[in-house]
Design a protein around this motif. Structure first.
Motif, PDB file in Angstrom:
ATOM      1  N   ALA A   1       0.387  -1.471  -0.001  1.00 54.88           N
ATOM      2  CA  ALA A   1      -0.212  -0.066  -0.351  1.00 54.88           C
ATOM      3  C   ALA A   1       0.552   1.081   0.586  1.00 54.88           C
ATOM      4  CB  ALA A   1      -0.869   0.271   1.205  1.00 54.88           C
ATOM      5  N   SER A   2       1.786   1.262   0.463  1.00 53.60           N
ATOM      6  CA  SER A   2       2.948   1.882   0.513  1.00 53.60           C
ATOM      7  C   SER A   2       4.006   2.043  -0.574  1.00 53.60           C
ATOM      8  CB  SER A   2       3.871   2.346   2.009  1.00 53.60           C
ATOM      9  OG  SER A   2       4.718   3.239   1.336  1.00 53.60           O
ATOM     10  N   PHE A   3       3.521   1.770  -1.744  1.00 49.38           N
ATOM     11  CA  PHE A   3       3.699   2.312  -2.939  1.00 49.38           C
ATOM     12  C   PHE A   3       5.572   1.633  -2.876  1.00 49.38           C
ATOM     13  CE2 PHE A   3       0.328   3.195  -6.618  1.00 49.38           C
ATOM     14  CZ  PHE A   3      -0.321   2.462  -6.020  1.00 49.38           C
TER      15      PHE A   3
ATOM     16  N   ALA B   1       6.031  11.096   0.371  1.00 48.44           N
ATOM     17  CA  ALA B   1       5.682  13.007   0.423  1.00 48.44           C
ATOM     18  C   ALA B   1       6.392  13.066   1.949  1.00 48.44           C
ATOM     19  CB  ALA B   1       4.857  13.503   0.692  1.00 48.44           C
ATOM     20  N   GLU B   2       6.910  12.862   2.834  1.00 49.81           N
ATOM     21  CA  GLU B   2       7.572  13.332   4.020  1.00 49.81           C
ATOM     22  C   GLU B   2       9.052  12.563   3.787  1.00 49.81           C
ATOM     23  OE1 GLU B   2       5.090  10.797   3.716  1.00 49.81           O
ATOM     24  OE2 GLU B   2       4.188  10.268   5.357  1.00 49.81           O
ATOM     25  N   ARG B   3       9.402  11.057   2.766  1.00 48.85           N
ATOM     26  CA  ARG B   3      11.156  11.125   2.385  1.00 48.85           C
ATOM     27  C   ARG B   3      11.286  12.216   1.161  1.00 48.85           C
ATOM     28  NH1 ARG B   3      10.536   5.079   0.945  1.00 48.85           N
ATOM     29  NH2 ARG B   3       9.060   5.690   1.753  1.00 48.85           N
TER      30      ARG B   3
ATOM     31  N   PRO C   1       2.505   8.331   8.738  1.00 51.98           N
ATOM     32  CA  PRO C   1       3.269   7.961   8.303  1.00 51.98           C
ATOM     33  C   PRO C   1       4.087   6.703   7.685  1.00 51.98           C
ATOM     34  CG  PRO C   1       3.962   9.553   9.043  1.00 51.98           C
ATOM     35  CD  PRO C   1       3.029   9.020  10.077  1.00 51.98           C
ATOM     36  N   CYS C   2       4.041   6.154   6.794  1.00 51.36           N
ATOM     37  CA  CYS C   2       4.574   4.506   6.314  1.00 51.36           C
ATOM     38  C   CYS C   2       5.102   4.297   7.229  1.00 51.36           C
ATOM     39  CB  CYS C   2       4.154   4.079   4.895  1.00 51.36           C
ATOM     40  SG  CYS C   2       5.850   4.059   4.434  1.00 51.36           S
ATOM     41  N   GLY C   3       5.909   3.077   7.494  1.00 47.57           N
ATOM     42  CA  GLY C   3       6.733   2.568   8.416  1.00 47.57           C
ATOM     43  C   GLY C   3       8.066   3.492   8.043  1.00 47.57           C
ATOM     44  N   ALA C   4       8.811   2.887   6.515  1.00 45.71           N
ATOM     45  CA  ALA C   4       9.160   3.982   5.854  1.00 45.71           C
ATOM     46  C   ALA C   4       9.335   5.076   5.859  1.00 45.71           C
ATOM     47  CB  ALA C   4       9.192   3.481   4.241  1.00 45.71           C
ATOM     48  N   CYS C   5       8.817   5.551   6.097  1.00 43.78           N
ATOM     49  CA  CYS C   5       9.285   7.095   6.022  1.00 43.78           C
ATOM     50  C   CYS C   5       8.943   7.417   8.077  1.00 43.78           C
ATOM     51  CB  CYS C   5       7.703   7.798   5.944  1.00 43.78           C
ATOM     52  SG  CYS C   5       7.218   8.152   4.019  1.00 43.78           S
ATOM     53  N   ARG C   6       8.899   6.665   8.906  1.00 46.30           N
ATOM     54  CA  ARG C   6       9.107   6.618  10.270  1.00 46.30           C
ATOM     55  C   ARG C   6      10.524   6.508  10.601  1.00 46.30           C
ATOM     56  NH1 ARG C   6       3.991   4.450  13.439  1.00 46.30           N
ATOM     57  NH2 ARG C   6       1.994   4.632  11.109  1.00 46.30           N
TER      58      ARG C   6
HETATM   59 ZN   LIG Z   1       6.070   6.744   4.076  1.00 42.52          ZN
END
Ligand SMILES: [Zn+2]
Ligand SMILES: [Zn+2]
Ligand SMILES: [Zn+2]
Ligand SMILES: [Zn+2]
Lengths: 136, 136, 136, 136
Positions: A50-52, C58-60, C90-95
């Motif tokens: 879902a987070s591409f 967007a966050e990244r 935010p998605c985990g990657a952005c965190r």
């Molecule tokens: Zn993200």
């Protein structure tokens, strides 16, 4: 590189691997099959998120699976998706992941009808940035 | 493509951008500078992460920054890193991100001494998978 | 953390940043705005890719842009997307990318109507893997 | 969740999986093992890349491998790395990939000596962005 029967098997397995794809966002299933130096075949499919940006392609799934199973040397990869009217190479990210494990990959770009075009990683990723450039 | 003074400026700015790199893990700073269709130059550097897979290259930082600033059309990119003895292209992931925004990129591979080699995205990413293949 | 007027500005800018999103695949625009320790605000939007795994949130985009502009210390981020009925983090990657640059982030989750919920990175990423664990 | 013998097996297998890691850049091997709803265990290790951003963590390798093998429902994951003095959770990217396949994961954070701490994805990823938010 590989004999003809092995190539046929590789192509056939990449087409079956496509059926395992988890792609609810793109609805664009992709399959890949890797031939190891020892003659084993390891398959992969795309796994979306879902987070591409956390999506991974079929080719990378296959390589990561192969590494987890202890393989380190490879000779070929076959890839297939739904594109019928042209032979399309792996995305650039996958080309880079291939070159991490050697420059001598034969690459079989496969259409849904099973016809394929043979190319190579050297053709697909010229002037490549590779592990040697980091001193590894 | 661009006139000579503009190329010099692009190359110069990618070298300065490298100084902004956040690369505590690789200690391999990279800089990039993008020339937009309108003549603006947008720079980027690599931004690494303790979870290595969340690292982003200089080229992508530059493109994402350009998109956030409203640019959508580009004509060239210059890239530089610490490799002195050869001209090395962007990693495959960056090539794929470039092609998302057009196939006509000129690419300047730049050494630390400022000398550069001109190539193109078409040369660097043959048989490319591109937005057209998803029907966009 | 920040005074009320600054928070309002941050929230307002993340909503404007969303309009810059390049999201032809998800049609799910997201905007982010970062407040630096020095009081500057840097924005970002999602930038998608036909190879979905090369998409960046967007966050990244905002963080990478801030790093490229020389910022290293941050105090807050505001994020907004089209979800109207709940506050989503935010998605985990952005965190993970946030925690690369400090553990003390205030996070403003913003709905399309401008209402927001204040939370923090410490709440959003418990038991975090962080740069300290790699000895950096 | 799982009975005690199964948890022991899961933890043991994640420790063995770590030995397969391909990590020439970080020299930080990580192992993971996933328990499927059907009781199978699938392992993974980190697979790094000279272009750091193409690195994938052990947890994601395990999930992608499981998907390629046809699994879709999971109940637990065990993860281990070289950190001896604290229990550290998966990186944010991996947490996001876990939640793509369900919210009810039990997570076993495992030290090199085999001792482990039980937590859950719900604890590790509060206010999560999930597939439901994209309408899937
Ligand atoms: Zn993200
Ligand atoms: Zn790919
Ligand atoms: Zn790159
Ligand atoms: Zn991870």
């Amino acid at each position: 590189m590989a004999d003809n029967a092995k190539v046929k098997e590789l192509v056939s397995k990449c087409m079956h691997a496509r059926e395992m794809a988890y792609c609810p966002y793109s609805r664009f299933p992709v399959g890949a099959a890797i031939l190891t130096a020892g003659g084993d075949i390891i398959t992969g499919c795309n796994v979306e998120n879902a987070s591409f940006g956390l999506t991974v392609c079929a080719e990378r799934t296959a390589i990561q699976r192969a590494i987890a199973e202890g393989h380190r040397k490879f000779s070929a990869i076959a890839v297939t998706c739904d594109i019928k009217d042209s032979f399309v190479g792996p995305c650039g990210a996958c080309r880079q992941v291939l070159i991490e494990f050697g420059t001598d990959w034969v690459v079989y770009l496969t259409k849904p009808d099973g016809s394929y075009k043979e190319t190579s990683l050297k053709e697909l990723l010229p002037l490549a940035f590779s592990p040697a450039h980091l001193g590894n």
